[in-house]
Scaffold this motif. Structure first.
Motif, PDB file in Angstrom:
ATOM      1  N   ALA A 143       7.185  -2.172  -6.347  1.00  0.00           N
ATOM      2  CA  ALA A 143       5.878  -1.630  -6.000  1.00  0.00           C
ATOM      3  C   ALA A 143       5.860  -0.112  -6.102  1.00  0.00           C
ATOM      4  CB  ALA A 143       5.489  -2.063  -4.588  1.00  0.00           C
ATOM      5  N   GLN A 144       6.938   0.533  -5.660  1.00  0.00           N
ATOM      6  CA  GLN A 144       7.026   1.986  -5.740  1.00  0.00           C
ATOM      7  C   GLN A 144       6.981   2.464  -7.193  1.00  0.00           C
ATOM      8  OE1 GLN A 144      10.553   3.633  -3.929  1.00  0.00           O
ATOM      9  NE2 GLN A 144       9.504   5.520  -3.385  1.00  0.00           N
ATOM     10  N   ASP A 145       7.694   1.765  -8.076  1.00  0.00           N
ATOM     11  CA  ASP A 145       7.669   2.131  -9.493  1.00  0.00           C
ATOM     12  C   ASP A 145       6.281   1.936 -10.088  1.00  0.00           C
ATOM     13  OD1 ASP A 145      10.347   2.744  -9.348  1.00  0.00           O
ATOM     14  OD2 ASP A 145      11.017   0.792 -10.116  1.00  0.00           O
ATOM     15  N   GLN A 146       5.611   0.867  -9.732  1.00  0.00           N
ATOM     16  CA  GLN A 146       4.281   0.618 -10.267  1.00  0.00           C
ATOM     17  C   GLN A 146       3.281   1.674  -9.784  1.00  0.00           C
ATOM     18  OE1 GLN A 146       3.104  -3.410  -9.424  1.00  0.00           O
ATOM     19  NE2 GLN A 146       4.739  -4.319 -10.664  1.00  0.00           N
ATOM     20  N   ILE A 147       3.388   2.061  -8.511  1.00  0.00           N
ATOM     21  CA  ILE A 147       2.498   3.097  -7.990  1.00  0.00           C
ATOM     22  C   ILE A 147       2.774   4.430  -8.666  1.00  0.00           C
ATOM     23  CG2 ILE A 147       1.942   4.438  -5.923  1.00  0.00           C
ATOM     24  CD1 ILE A 147       2.345   1.906  -4.290  1.00  0.00           C
ATOM     25  N   ASN A 180       0.841  -1.188   0.000  1.00  0.00           N
ATOM     26  CA  ASN A 180       0.000   0.000   0.000  1.00  0.00           C
ATOM     27  C   ASN A 180       0.880   1.242   0.000  1.00  0.00           C
ATOM     28  OD1 ASN A 180      -3.170  -0.614   0.711  1.00  0.00           O
ATOM     29  ND2 ASN A 180      -1.804  -2.220   1.438  1.00  0.00           N
ATOM     30  N   GLY A 181       0.472   2.216  -0.768  1.00  0.00           N
ATOM     31  CA  GLY A 181       1.230   3.461  -0.840  1.00  0.00           C
ATOM     32  C   GLY A 181       0.347   4.609  -1.290  1.00  0.00           C
ATOM     33  N   SER A 182       0.896   5.800  -1.255  1.00  0.00           N
ATOM     34  CA  SER A 182       0.147   6.998  -1.639  1.00  0.00           C
ATOM     35  C   SER A 182       1.062   7.940  -2.398  1.00  0.00           C
ATOM     36  CB  SER A 182      -0.430   7.694  -0.405  1.00  0.00           C
ATOM     37  OG  SER A 182       0.618   8.118   0.459  1.00  0.00           O
ATOM     38  N   VAL A 183       0.432   8.801  -3.203  1.00  0.00           N
ATOM     39  CA  VAL A 183       1.152   9.792  -3.996  1.00  0.00           C
ATOM     40  C   VAL A 183       0.445  11.131  -3.828  1.00  0.00           C
ATOM     41  CG1 VAL A 183       1.883  10.500  -6.308  1.00  0.00           C
ATOM     42  CG2 VAL A 183       1.908   8.078  -5.673  1.00  0.00           C
ATOM     43  N   ASP A 184       1.238  12.171  -3.529  1.00  0.00           N
ATOM     44  CA  ASP A 184       0.708  13.531  -3.406  1.00  0.00           C
ATOM     45  C   ASP A 184       0.913  14.289  -4.707  1.00  0.00           C
ATOM     46  OD1 ASP A 184      -0.034  13.112  -0.789  1.00  0.00           O
ATOM     47  OD2 ASP A 184       1.809  13.958   0.049  1.00  0.00           O
ATOM     48  N   ALA A 185      -0.080  15.087  -5.072  1.00  0.00           N
ATOM     49  CA  ALA A 185       0.052  16.033  -6.176  1.00  0.00           C
ATOM     50  C   ALA A 185       0.068  17.433  -5.572  1.00  0.00           C
ATOM     51  CB  ALA A 185      -1.100  15.881  -7.163  1.00  0.00           C
ATOM     52  N   TYR A 186       1.089  18.211  -5.910  1.00  0.00           N
ATOM     53  CA  TYR A 186       1.261  19.500  -5.256  1.00  0.00           C
ATOM     54  C   TYR A 186       1.635  20.567  -6.273  1.00  0.00           C
ATOM     55  CZ  TYR A 186       6.275  18.607  -5.707  1.00  0.00           C
ATOM     56  OH  TYR A 186       7.526  18.349  -6.218  1.00  0.00           O
ATOM     57  N   VAL A 187       1.448  21.805  -5.866  1.00  0.00           N
ATOM     58  CA  VAL A 187       1.872  22.965  -6.651  1.00  0.00           C
ATOM     59  C   VAL A 187       2.930  23.680  -5.839  1.00  0.00           C
ATOM     60  CG1 VAL A 187       1.174  25.137  -7.725  1.00  0.00           C
ATOM     61  CG2 VAL A 187      -0.371  23.161  -7.759  1.00  0.00           C
ATOM     62  N   ASP A 188       4.074  23.912  -6.456  1.00  0.00           N
ATOM     63  CA  ASP A 188       5.220  24.513  -5.773  1.00  0.00           C
ATOM     64  C   ASP A 188       5.152  26.031  -5.907  1.00  0.00           C
ATOM     65  OD1 ASP A 188       7.551  25.060  -4.514  1.00  0.00           O
ATOM     66  OD2 ASP A 188       8.815  23.795  -5.785  1.00  0.00           O
ATOM     67  N   PHE A 189       4.986  26.709  -4.753  1.00  0.00           N
ATOM     68  CA  PHE A 189       4.926  28.170  -4.734  1.00  0.00           C
ATOM     69  C   PHE A 189       6.298  28.808  -4.446  1.00  0.00           C
ATOM     70  CE2 PHE A 189       0.236  28.052  -3.205  1.00  0.00           C
ATOM     71  CZ  PHE A 189      -0.153  27.665  -4.488  1.00  0.00           C
ATOM     72  N   THR A 190       7.349  27.998  -4.391  1.00  0.00           N
ATOM     73  CA  THR A 190       8.639  28.506  -3.946  1.00  0.00           C
ATOM     74  C   THR A 190       9.164  29.624  -4.839  1.00  0.00           C
ATOM     75  OG1 THR A 190       9.169  26.326  -3.037  1.00  0.00           O
ATOM     76  CG2 THR A 190      10.992  27.863  -3.346  1.00  0.00           C
ATOM     77  N   LEU A 211       3.955  15.559  -9.168  1.00  0.00           N
ATOM     78  CA  LEU A 211       3.658  14.363  -8.381  1.00  0.00           C
ATOM     79  C   LEU A 211       4.862  14.033  -7.506  1.00  0.00           C
ATOM     80  CD1 LEU A 211       1.888  12.066 -11.008  1.00  0.00           C
ATOM     81  CD2 LEU A 211       0.876  13.744  -9.446  1.00  0.00           C
ATOM     82  N   ALA A 212       4.612  13.865  -6.227  1.00  0.00           N
ATOM     83  CA  ALA A 212       5.680  13.518  -5.299  1.00  0.00           C
ATOM     84  C   ALA A 212       6.031  12.039  -5.431  1.00  0.00           C
ATOM     85  CB  ALA A 212       5.263  13.839  -3.865  1.00  0.00           C
ATOM     86  N   GLU A 213       7.149  11.671  -4.850  1.00  0.00           N
ATOM     87  CA  GLU A 213       7.548  10.265  -4.829  1.00  0.00           C
ATOM     88  C   GLU A 213       6.544   9.460  -4.005  1.00  0.00           C
ATOM     89  OE1 GLU A 213       9.965   8.651  -6.370  1.00  0.00           O
ATOM     90  OE2 GLU A 213      10.609  10.489  -7.397  1.00  0.00           O
ATOM     91  N   PRO A 214       6.209   8.261  -4.436  1.00  0.00           N
ATOM     92  CA  PRO A 214       5.261   7.438  -3.666  1.00  0.00           C
ATOM     93  C   PRO A 214       5.775   7.172  -2.256  1.00  0.00           C
ATOM     94  CG  PRO A 214       5.593   6.529  -5.864  1.00  0.00           C
ATOM     95  CD  PRO A 214       6.632   7.602  -5.682  1.00  0.00           C
ATOM     96  N   ARG A 215       4.868   7.183  -1.307  1.00  0.00           N
ATOM     97  CA  ARG A 215       5.176   6.818   0.077  1.00  0.00           C
ATOM     98  C   ARG A 215       4.591   5.435   0.340  1.00  0.00           C
ATOM     99  NH1 ARG A 215       2.874  11.819   0.959  1.00  0.00           N
ATOM    100  NH2 ARG A 215       1.139  10.784   1.989  1.00  0.00           N
ATOM    101  N   ILE A 216       5.440   4.525   0.735  1.00  0.00           N
ATOM    102  CA  ILE A 216       5.009   3.156   1.022  1.00  0.00           C
ATOM    103  C   ILE A 216       4.589   3.062   2.480  1.00  0.00           C
ATOM    104  CG2 ILE A 216       5.665   0.737   1.049  1.00  0.00           C
ATOM    105  CD1 ILE A 216       5.458   1.982  -1.726  1.00  0.00           C
ATOM    106  N   ASP A 217       3.387   2.553   2.699  1.00  0.00           N
ATOM    107  CA  ASP A 217       2.875   2.342   4.055  1.00  0.00           C
ATOM    108  C   ASP A 217       3.233   0.917   4.477  1.00  0.00           C
ATOM    109  OD1 ASP A 217       1.551   2.214   6.433  1.00  0.00           O
ATOM    110  OD2 ASP A 217      -0.401   2.862   5.668  1.00  0.00           O
TER     111      ASP A 217
END
Length: 246
Positions: free
Chosen positions: A204-208, A128-138, A163-169
């Protein structure tokens, strides 16, 4: 009359009410009796406390005895050091969307011309893992915000969502099958088989990551960012809010 005769006479004198004469207890005897009574009282108090705590005391005693005589008793010594701060970075990321994924990883490693029961390995993991989508205001500057001459319209130009790197739970992930040949099992006695697990998690990280890239996660982040800025800037008095990406 001598002192001895006076003491003898006083000892035989009767009480004023006609009662039998009283004899005084010698001082040393009274001290001994008092000491014995005090010792008995103290022993009674100690026995009462031990009686109330006998179960806890007995359990603690047996634990000490068993642990002291058990040659296989283990102990843990923490020699970890205080964490060292390496760096601090200021982040200006607006996380606009998040996707949760579950992937089944089935990896099999065979040895050519050798049967699987002797050498080889197969590992099946549910990751199980998750991916964040973000907008960089830097890197936003004053040119990223334009206000119309009449002050009713504001245009904000933002970079495209990333898209951020997947985080594996690891807590939610689990192994379904871990089959190893005889040679691999013997090797595990001398070296932990962590490389295979790391390889499976990397797959798994690559597939996610590929699944997130092929989804509409970036589009969802774009829409959420737009609606958030529209609400914030409209509350600041602008009649029209335009959000552009590029």
């Amino acid at each position: 009359m001598t002192d001895t005769e006076a003491d003898t006479r006083a000892a035989h004198e009767t009480a004023p009410d006609g009662a039998a004469p009283r004899r005084r207890m010698p001082g040393p005897l009274a001290g001994v009796i008092g000491f014995v009574l005090g010792l008995a009282l103290a022993a009674g108090l100690v026995l009462g406390v031990l009686s109330a705590l006998r179960e806890e005391f007995r359990d603690a005693f047996w634990r000490v005895v068993v642990e002291g005589l058990n040659p296989f008793t283990t102990s843990q010594v923490d020699r970890s050091e205080t964490p060292v701060l390496l760096s601090i970075r200021d982040l200006a990321r607006f996380v606009a969307a998040e996707a949760q994924y579950e992937v089944l990883v089935d990896l099999e490693r065979d040895v050519r011309y050798v049967p699987g029961w002797l050498a080889g390995e197969r590992m099946v993991l549910v990751v199980n893992g998750s991916v964040d989508a973000y907008v960089d205001f830097t890197d936003l500057d004053e040119d990223a915000i334009e206000i119309s001459d009449d002050g009713t319209t504001v245009t904000v130009t933002l970079p495209e969502p990333e898209l951020a790197e997947p985080r594996i739970d690891l807590d939610a992930s689990r192994a379904l099958t871990e089959d190893r040949g005889l040679v691999d099992r013997v090797g595990d006695l001398f070296e932990s088989d962590t490389d295979a697990r790391q390889e499976a998690l990397a797959v798994a990280q690559d597939q996610i990551s590929d699944a997130a890239a092929g989804s509409d996660l970036a589009g969802r982040a774009r829409a959420n960012t737009t609606s958030t800025l529209e609400a914030m800037l409209s509350a600041s008095g602008f009649d029209k809010v335009v959000v552009e990406f590029g």
